[in-house]
Design a protein around this motif. Structure first.
Motif, PDB file in Angstrom:
ATOM      1  N   PRO A  22       0.852  -1.190   0.000  1.00 55.34           N
ATOM      2  CA  PRO A  22       0.000   0.000   0.000  1.00 55.34           C
ATOM      3  C   PRO A  22       0.893   1.248   0.000  1.00 55.34           C
ATOM      4  O   PRO A  22       2.116   1.140   0.194  1.00 55.34           O
ATOM      5  N   ALA A  23       0.286   2.393  -0.174  1.00 60.30           N
ATOM      6  CA  ALA A  23       1.061   3.639  -0.252  1.00 60.30           C
ATOM      7  C   ALA A  23       1.018   4.404   1.063  1.00 60.30           C
ATOM      8  O   ALA A  23       0.169   4.154   1.914  1.00 60.30           O
ATOM      9  N   MET A  24       1.963   5.320   1.241  1.00 67.16           N
ATOM     10  CA  MET A  24       1.941   6.227   2.393  1.00 67.16           C
ATOM     11  C   MET A  24       2.404   7.605   1.951  1.00 67.16           C
ATOM     12  O   MET A  24       3.262   7.742   1.077  1.00 67.16           O
ATOM     13  N   THR A  25       1.811   8.623   2.569  1.00 68.81           N
ATOM     14  CA  THR A  25       2.201   9.998   2.286  1.00 68.81           C
ATOM     15  C   THR A  25       3.301  10.388   3.267  1.00 68.81           C
ATOM     16  O   THR A  25       3.153  10.190   4.478  1.00 68.81           O
ATOM     17  N   VAL A  26       4.394  10.890   2.756  1.00 70.68           N
ATOM     18  CA  VAL A  26       5.522  11.257   3.608  1.00 70.68           C
ATOM     19  C   VAL A  26       5.365  12.726   4.014  1.00 70.68           C
ATOM     20  O   VAL A  26       5.219  13.603   3.161  1.00 70.68           O
ATOM     21  N   THR A  27       5.341  12.951   5.327  1.00 66.64           N
ATOM     22  CA  THR A  27       4.989  14.269   5.874  1.00 66.64           C
ATOM     23  C   THR A  27       6.192  14.932   6.560  1.00 66.64           C
ATOM     24  O   THR A  27       7.231  14.298   6.765  1.00 66.64           O
ATOM     25  N   GLU A  28       5.977  16.202   6.955  1.00 68.77           N
ATOM     26  CA  GLU A  28       6.982  16.923   7.754  1.00 68.77           C
ATOM     27  C   GLU A  28       7.271  16.160   9.045  1.00 68.77           C
ATOM     28  O   GLU A  28       8.388  16.200   9.551  1.00 68.77           O
ATOM     29  N   ALA A  29       6.258  15.482   9.584  1.00 73.06           N
ATOM     30  CA  ALA A  29       6.450  14.730  10.833  1.00 73.06           C
ATOM     31  C   ALA A  29       7.465  13.605  10.635  1.00 73.06           C
ATOM     32  O   ALA A  29       8.314  13.374  11.507  1.00 73.06           O
ATOM     33  N   HIS A  30       7.391  12.926   9.489  1.00 72.06           N
ATOM     34  CA  HIS A  30       8.380  11.871   9.209  1.00 72.06           C
ATOM     35  C   HIS A  30       9.786  12.466   9.136  1.00 72.06           C
ATOM     36  O   HIS A  30      10.738  11.905   9.658  1.00 72.06           O
ATOM     37  N   VAL A  31       9.884  13.608   8.466  1.00 66.65           N
ATOM     38  CA  VAL A  31      11.196  14.245   8.296  1.00 66.65           C
ATOM     39  C   VAL A  31      11.752  14.682   9.654  1.00 66.65           C
ATOM     40  O   VAL A  31      12.934  14.480   9.946  1.00 66.65           O
TER      41      VAL A  31
END
Lengths: 137, 149
Positions: A22-31
Motif C-alpha cells: 500500500p502507499a503512504m504519504t511522507v509528511t513533515e512529521a516523518h522528516v
C-alpha cells in the motif's frame, strides 16, 4: 493454546514473486522524527532526506498480505536515487525476489525493490540481500 | 555571509574524517521502529532475542546507516551537495543497545560529469563500535557543486 505468530521462511519465498505494498504519504512529521533520531537531514527545505525513503520501504514491506520474512541477518543493500522526493509525496514500494540460494544455515534472498511516487515515477531503487531462516524441522 | 560549504574543487581524494561517537540506545531503536514501521522481532522482542545468536535486540541495519549519515555531518564541514546518487553497503555485525558507534570516512574518487558545474564524489565509509569492530561499511556517491568562478 498458544499459536506461534506466522513467519515467512526461506522455503516459502517464491523466486520472481512480486509484492506491491500500500502507499503512504511522507509528511513533515516523518522528516522531523527521522532528523531527531538520526541527526541526518534534508539538503533543502521541502525535500525528504535522501535515506528516508529507503528506511520507509522496509516498513511498507510489512503491509502486504504475507507474514514477515524470517530474517536472520540483513547482509547488504545497493541503492540508487533516481529522482528527488518532496514532502507530501505519496510512495509505495514494489519488490521482486531475484535470487534464492540455499545455505547450510538458512538461505540468501536477493530482492530488487523500487520506491514509486503518486505519478508512477521510480524515485529510488536497488537491491536488498537477506539471510533468511529455514522452516524449523 | 561566507559560504563555508566545501565544493567539488575543495575536496581532495584521500581526505579522511572521523566523527564523534554516538551511543545507540533502546529509545533510538523504538523510535526508528515507529518511524519506519519495521517491527521485526530482531529489533522489538527482547524475550525472543534472548534465545537468538545475538542474545538481545539489535538495531535495524538501516538505523545504523542513517545514523552514520548524521555522523558524517558532524565529521566534516558540509559538502555543497546537489544530489545523492546512491550507495553500496554491507552490514557486517550487530549494533546492540548501548554500543557506541563512530564513522570513519575517506574520499576515494572524484569524477567529472557531463555538466561542468558539478562533479561526482565517492566516499568510503566504515562504521566501527567501541571495540573497534567494523559493524557496517560501504561507499556513497554524491553530486557536489563546483565553486563558481
Amino acid at each position: 493454546m498458544s499459536v506461534a505468530a506466522p513467519r515467512f521462511y526461506f522455503e516459502d519465498v517464491v523466486l520472481h514473486g512480486v509484492l506491491e505494498t500500500p502507499a503512504m504519504t511522507v509528511t513533515e512529521a516523518h522528516v522531523a522524527l527521522y532528523g531527531g533520531v538520526t541527526g541526518d537531514g534534508a539538503r533543502e527545505h521541502g525535500l525528504v532526506p535522501d535515506l528516508l525513503p529507503l528506511c520507509l520501504t522496509t516498513g511498507l514491506g510489512w503491509r502486504v498480505p504475507q507474514p514477515p520474512l524470517a530474517v536472520l541477518a540483513f547482509m547488504g543493500v545497493e541503492w540508487v536515487a533516481d529522482a528527488p522526493m518532496r514532502v507530501g509525496d505519496t510512495i509505495h514500494s514494489r519488490s521482486e525476489t531475484t535470487l534464492k540460494r540455499s545455505m547450510k544455515e538458512g538461505g540468501v534472498i536477493i530482492e530488487q525493490r523500487q520506491v514509486i511516487n503518486q505519478r508512477g515515477e521510480v524515485v529510488q531503487h536497488g537491491k536488498f540481500t537477506f539471510l533468511v531462516a529455514k522452516r524449523p524441522a | 555571509m561566507t559560504d563555508t560549504r566545501r565544493f567539488f574543487d575543495d575536496i581532495q581524494v584521500g581526505e579522511e574524517y572521523e566523527s564523534p561517537g554516538r551511543t545507540v540506545t533502546e529509545a533510538d531503536i523504538v523510535l526508528f521502529a515507529g518511524l519506519s514501521g519495521d517491527y521485526n522481532i530482531l529489533h522489538t522482542d527482547a524475550e525472543f532475542m534472548k534465545q537468538s545468536i545475538f542474545g538481545e535486540r539489535i538495531a535495524h541495519g538501516l538505523l545504523g546507516l542513517a545514523i552514520q549519515a548524521g555522523l558524517f555531518t558532524r565529521a566534516t564541514q558540509a559538502y555543497a551537495t546537489l544530489a545523492f546518487v546512491g550507495l553500496r553497503w554491507k552490514f557486517k555485525g550487530p549494533i546492540k543497545i548501548g554500543d557506541t558507534i563512530r564513522l570513519r570516512a575517506k574520499v576515494t574518487a572524484k569524477k567529472e560529469t557531463a555538466k561542468p558545474d558539478r562533479g561526482l564524489v565517492t566516499v568510503e565509509r566504515t562504521v566501527v563500535n567501541q571495540r573497534g569492530e567494523v559493524v557496517q561499511e560501504g561507499e556513497t556517491d554524491l553530486i557536489v557543486e563546483r565553486r563558481h568562478t
